[in-house]
Design a protein around this motif. Structure first.
Motif, PDB file in Angstrom:
ATOM      1  N   TYR A 163       0.573   8.665  17.593  1.00 36.27           N
ATOM      2  CA  TYR A 163       1.755   8.288  18.297  1.00 36.27           C
ATOM      3  C   TYR A 163       1.881   6.876  17.954  1.00 36.27           C
ATOM      4  N   ALA A 164       0.844   5.958  17.940  1.00 29.98           N
ATOM      5  CA  ALA A 164       1.117   4.471  17.714  1.00 29.98           C
ATOM      6  C   ALA A 164       1.510   4.423  16.250  1.00 29.98           C
ATOM      7  N   LEU A 165       0.880   5.043  15.316  1.00 28.47           N
ATOM      8  CA  LEU A 165       0.943   4.768  13.964  1.00 28.47           C
ATOM      9  C   LEU A 165       2.199   5.208  13.311  1.00 28.47           C
ATOM     10  N   LEU A 166       2.516   6.597  13.537  1.00 27.48           N
ATOM     11  CA  LEU A 166       3.335   7.524  12.779  1.00 27.48           C
ATOM     12  C   LEU A 166       4.741   7.744  13.464  1.00 27.48           C
ATOM     13  N   GLY A 167       5.118   6.825  14.312  1.00 28.01           N
ATOM     14  CA  GLY A 167       6.498   6.688  15.107  1.00 28.01           C
ATOM     15  C   GLY A 167       7.437   6.309  14.087  1.00 28.01           C
ATOM     16  N   PRO A 168       8.758   5.951  14.827  1.00 25.17           N
ATOM     17  CA  PRO A 168       9.639   5.199  14.119  1.00 25.17           C
ATOM     18  C   PRO A 168       9.273   3.970  13.501  1.00 25.17           C
ATOM     19  N   GLY A 169       9.875   3.619  12.312  1.00 26.32           N
ATOM     20  CA  GLY A 169       9.380   2.257  11.876  1.00 26.32           C
ATOM     21  C   GLY A 169       9.679   2.285  10.437  1.00 26.32           C
ATOM     22  N   LYS A 170       9.787   0.901   9.848  1.00 28.11           N
ATOM     23  CA  LYS A 170      10.007   0.870   8.522  1.00 28.11           C
ATOM     24  C   LYS A 170       8.992   0.895   7.577  1.00 28.11           C
ATOM     25  N   ARG A 171       7.755   0.868   7.988  1.00 15.39           N
ATOM     26  CA  ARG A 171       6.508   0.802   6.999  1.00 15.39           C
ATOM     27  C   ARG A 171       6.697  -0.353   5.859  1.00 15.39           C
ATOM     28  N   ALA A 172       7.610  -1.532   6.437  1.00 12.01           N
ATOM     29  CA  ALA A 172       7.688  -2.549   5.569  1.00 12.01           C
ATOM     30  C   ALA A 172       6.534  -3.128   4.750  1.00 12.01           C
ATOM     31  N   ARG A 173       5.236  -3.307   5.555  1.00 13.43           N
ATOM     32  CA  ARG A 173       4.029  -3.876   4.785  1.00 13.43           C
ATOM     33  C   ARG A 173       3.528  -2.661   3.800  1.00 13.43           C
ATOM     34  N   PRO A 174       3.354  -1.608   3.956  1.00 13.91           N
ATOM     35  CA  PRO A 174       2.841  -0.714   3.072  1.00 13.91           C
ATOM     36  C   PRO A 174       3.973  -0.726   1.849  1.00 13.91           C
ATOM     37  N   ASP A 233      12.656   5.272   1.588  1.00 15.91           N
ATOM     38  CA  ASP A 233      12.222   6.665   2.361  1.00 15.91           C
ATOM     39  C   ASP A 233      10.908   7.339   1.432  1.00 15.91           C
ATOM     40  N   GLN A 234      11.103   7.320  -0.016  1.00 20.32           N
ATOM     41  CA  GLN A 234      10.071   7.955  -0.486  1.00 20.32           C
ATOM     42  C   GLN A 234       8.738   7.271  -0.153  1.00 20.32           C
ATOM     43  N   ILE A 235       8.819   6.178  -0.063  1.00 23.24           N
ATOM     44  CA  ILE A 235       7.523   5.289  -0.001  1.00 23.24           C
ATOM     45  C   ILE A 235       6.979   5.707   1.762  1.00 23.24           C
ATOM     46  N   ARG A 236       8.045   5.608   2.477  1.00 18.12           N
ATOM     47  CA  ARG A 236       7.563   5.915   3.975  1.00 18.12           C
ATOM     48  C   ARG A 236       7.096   7.289   3.878  1.00 18.12           C
ATOM     49  N   GLN A 237       7.448   8.212   3.269  1.00 17.56           N
ATOM     50  CA  GLN A 237       6.788   9.509   3.378  1.00 17.56           C
ATOM     51  C   GLN A 237       5.518   9.607   2.651  1.00 17.56           C
ATOM     52  N   ALA A 238       5.205   8.842   1.715  1.00 14.03           N
ATOM     53  CA  ALA A 238       3.969   8.616   0.843  1.00 14.03           C
ATOM     54  C   ALA A 238       2.845   8.252   1.533  1.00 14.03           C
ATOM     55  N   VAL A 239       3.282   7.055   2.387  1.00 17.18           N
ATOM     56  CA  VAL A 239       2.370   6.319   3.183  1.00 17.18           C
ATOM     57  C   VAL A 239       1.826   7.136   4.454  1.00 17.18           C
ATOM     58  N   ASP A 240       3.092   7.682   5.152  1.00 16.52           N
ATOM     59  CA  ASP A 240       2.584   8.405   6.129  1.00 16.52           C
ATOM     60  C   ASP A 240       1.692   9.821   5.780  1.00 16.52           C
ATOM     61  N   ALA A 241       2.131  10.500   4.796  1.00 16.62           N
ATOM     62  CA  ALA A 241       1.366  11.501   4.118  1.00 16.62           C
ATOM     63  C   ALA A 241      -0.210  11.010   3.986  1.00 16.62           C
ATOM     64  N   CYS A 242      -0.306   9.919   3.466  1.00 12.95           N
ATOM     65  CA  CYS A 242      -1.890   9.229   2.990  1.00 12.95           C
ATOM     66  C   CYS A 242      -2.474   9.037   4.434  1.00 12.95           C
ATOM     67  N   LEU A 243      -1.766   8.375   5.485  1.00  8.74           N
ATOM     68  CA  LEU A 243      -2.230   8.354   6.606  1.00  8.74           C
ATOM     69  C   LEU A 243      -2.585   9.538   7.522  1.00  8.74           C
ATOM     70  N   GLU A 244      -1.738  10.381   7.429  1.00  8.43           N
ATOM     71  CA  GLU A 244      -2.232  11.741   7.990  1.00  8.43           C
ATOM     72  C   GLU A 244      -3.300  12.481   7.613  1.00  8.43           C
ATOM     73  N   SER A 245      -3.241  12.442   5.984  1.00  9.34           N
ATOM     74  CA  SER A 245      -4.389  13.205   5.546  1.00  9.34           C
ATOM     75  C   SER A 245      -5.805  12.531   5.883  1.00  9.34           C
ATOM     76  N   PHE A 246      -5.475  11.220   5.920  1.00 14.17           N
ATOM     77  CA  PHE A 246      -6.921  10.322   6.461  1.00 14.17           C
ATOM     78  C   PHE A 246      -7.454  10.805   7.747  1.00 14.17           C
ATOM     79  N   LEU A 247      -6.311  10.975   8.755  1.00  8.66           N
ATOM     80  CA  LEU A 247      -6.733  11.154  10.017  1.00  8.66           C
ATOM     81  C   LEU A 247      -7.017  12.706  10.221  1.00  8.66           C
ATOM     82  N   ASP A 248      -6.389  13.476   9.430  1.00 10.48           N
ATOM     83  CA  ASP A 248      -7.027  14.975   9.403  1.00 10.48           C
ATOM     84  C   ASP A 248      -8.507  15.118   9.001  1.00 10.48           C
ATOM     85  N   ARG A 249      -8.597  14.326   8.214  1.00  7.82           N
ATOM     86  CA  ARG A 249     -10.127  14.325   7.669  1.00  7.82           C
ATOM     87  C   ARG A 249     -11.158  13.786   8.740  1.00  7.82           C
ATOM     88  N   ARG A 250     -10.603  12.621   9.386  1.00  4.34           N
ATOM     89  CA  ARG A 250     -11.440  11.727  10.018  1.00  4.34           C
ATOM     90  C   ARG A 250     -11.911  12.427  11.444  1.00  4.34           C
TER      91      ARG A 250
END
Lengths: 298, 298
Positions: A42-53, A13-30
């Motif tokens: 929608y495609a990136l931050l929906g439900p999912g395990k974030r197994a690869r990150p 859970d902690q990793i999932r949150q950190a990954v999503d925060a990193c992706l959101e921050s990047f998209l905010d800046r982009r």
């Protein structure tokens, strides 16, 4: 033993949150056009395990690196994964309306936007990859894996049309090559990117261990998936043939049989764990991931 | 004056051959599944001017670099360009059957393969980019430009749906933003990649000159395209409205009028030539390219 069992989930859970925060921050800046931004999120931050990150971060931590080093690389891998799902779901390929209980991107935003949002996710992956601690080598891993994944999808979906040696190859060889491409390449990239972001050299024993671990769990993951497909079909349809097999696709249990496929899962799990042996105590989360992936057979 | 007029063509032919040889050699080594390989080569190596790699090579030469330094970067830009054409032609977007007198990739190989071949072209672009003399900075330019191009396509095709500030923006601002994305970003990347592969620094006057030149000819190229569209329609249809304008798309002459658009072409040409002034005699081929692009108005 409760803490032993909840700890990995908390970690996940902690990793999932950190990954999503990193992706959101990047998209905010982009600052993409807002309709494209919405489809990409929608495609990136929906439900999912974030197994690869999670694999990337676990490998980076295991080799002494920090999450700051590996998060953009892990995020990049998740973007490539999300791109592949959006395009695979399109009518021209799998024509799926639902993914993880939600409308697929093209059902929600239309085909044109899904096509372009998938394209943007791949392109953005290479942008965010440049923010990690080893941009050049991470881009190398990412680009190679992405091409291998697309090639695997071509072999799986379009078969060997026009490719005589492929059509004549042994079914098990063909199956392994599809798996190595479709799921294996990106899992390999995830583990290797994590190790690389921890600073290990290209010719190091650590990077070889990450590669061996990834190749074992990547194939294991796919065989477990095939087995679940067989078992679920047996339950729901009342006969021992899987829906992938019905759809004419090669599956591991379809080619070698169910029990030999289960044996292969056990063998691959041991192989994955063996690759961690020389690396010390920080590999415990990697053992947990390996266990979680294999235990889905039961 | 005959030699003055044939020289640029000879130069263009020689560059085209060198770019295609570089791309073919890369694909030979890359060993994709043969049906994917065939579709990728069809989309990449067919008729076309290779205008973007030509800009990259011309900028690299102008700043003292060799073709070996810039060819993989130029090839990468051409791959991104080819990817964008394959996906833009798909039924979900422009639904075009013909491009440069040949069947489009999805007509020739089917929609699934065209989707995947387009994906592969983007991914392969990042692989070949790593073979040039400045891989890290070239990947940066390529990834940014690719995302900008996709964003421009979203704005052009899907308009400002869900994007209130965009829909309310001044038409000329919107038009410039679409152009800057759809054609400008990749032309900018081509020129900058050429300069970077010659070894100039990020904060150098040379890289600023390449950027200014690119931005001027990029917009000029698009306005000339819009003007040709107006003039051809006037000829063929017998009235002074272009087919883009009929299709509800903003065009430069449609927004500002034909004569002011022609004035803008002249102004941008002068601006592009001015950006070359401080750079010495090796910029002659860049002047030629600028002239060729502007002269299409007549």
């Amino acid at each position: 033993m409760t803490s032993m069992q909840t700890e990995p989930d908390t970690d996940a859970d902690q990793i999932r949150q950190a990954v999503d925060a990193c992706l959101e921050s990047f998209l905010d800046r982009r600052q993409l056009p807002s309709n494209l931004d919405e489809a990409v999120r929608y495609a990136l931050l929906g439900p999912g395990k974030r197994a690869r990150p999670r694999l990337a971060l676990a490998w980076c931590r295991a080799l002494g690196g920090s999450d700051d080093d590996s998060l953009p690389g892990g995020g990049a891998v998740e973007m490539i994964h999300a791109f592949s799902l959006v395009h695979d779901d399109l009518p021209a390929l799998d024509n799926d309306d639902l993914r993880r209980g939600r409308a697929t991107t093209h059902i929600r935003f239309g085909e044109a936007m899904a096509l372009l949002a998938g394209d943007a996710l791949m392109s953005l992956a290479f942008e965010i990859a440049r923010e990690c601690s080893e941009p050049d080598r991470v881009v190398r891993e990412l680009a190679t894996a992405c091409t291998e994944m697309i090639a695997g999808q071509v072999l799986d979906t379009l078969g060997g049309e026009g490719d005589r040696p492929w059509a004549q190859a042994d079914p098990l060889d063909r199956l392994r090559r599809v798996h190595r491409g479709k799921t294996g390449a990106l899992i390999r990239a995830s583990c290797r990117i994590g190790a690389i972001c921890a600073g290990v050299a290209d010719d190091s024993a650590e990077l070889r261990a990450a590669t061996d671990f990834a190749d074992a769990i990547g194939l294991m993951f796919q065989i477990v998936d095939d087995l679940l497909d067989e078992e679920q079909s047996a339950e729901h349809v009342g006969k021992a043939t899987g829906k992938d097999r019905e759809a004419g696709k090669l599956t591991y249990p379809g080619v070698v049989g169910i029990e030999p496929a289960r044996d292969e899962v056990r063998r691959l799990k041991e192989q994955a764990l063996r690759s961690l042996e020389s690396l010390g105590p920080k590999t415990e989360p990697l053992r947990e991931i390996c266990h979680t992936l294999s235990v889905r057979t039961r």
